[in-house]
Design a protein around this motif. Sequence first.
Motif: not given
Length: 222
Positions: A43-44, A49-50, A62-66, A111-112
């Motif tokens: 995911x990171x 990736x751009x 990510x934003x939904x689960x967090x 990781x990001x």
Amino acid sequence: MLELDFAFLSWDVLSSFIAKGLIFSFQLTLVAMLGGIALGTLLALMRLSGKKWLEVPAAFYVNTLRSIPLVMVILWFFLLIPMMTGRPLGAELSAIITFTVFEAAYYSEIMRAGIQSVSRGQVYAGYAMGMTYRQTMQLVVLPQAFRNMLPVLLTQTIILFQDTSLVYAIGAYDLLKGFEVAGKNFNRPVETYLVAAVLYFVICFALSMLVRRLQKKIAIIR
């Protein structure tokens, strides 16, 4: 005054009720950590990736689960997946899938940050040597990112171990469930919950000390 009696906590009680739950809690933590880091790293990389078609789904995931409480996600997977597939998963398997999917969102952000902490010069050096994007990430960036973020990854794993107690919501037999069953059988719920709190503290505190020592070693290497 509340009279506490811990005499019932014999080796037989610990091996019969507590050991099974402790083993599952450790198994759940280990599997969710490894799976979460693997999926989180993917995911990171998608978010860095751009490419919009990769960034947007990863960011949404990510934003939904967090933004959702873990116990709600646990209940969703346990109740909704059997309705969709027509077959029950079982509490233990449902917990493993849920924690892996949920923790991936948190490991992804770690990781990001780790990938972004690696100097861009390292990336350019990889490209200069003729490496592809995948080879540069795999051989140059990710090893350094893992080393930089290892203490934070382990700290998140300690939080993950604490969160395993939430599987009581679906009846999985974890460490806390073991203490609860022992407390009901011997009619000593207060004592068993106190011992459970002490055991959670001892395990998490010991792991925190290991993380602190690791941070010092990494600081010396830098």
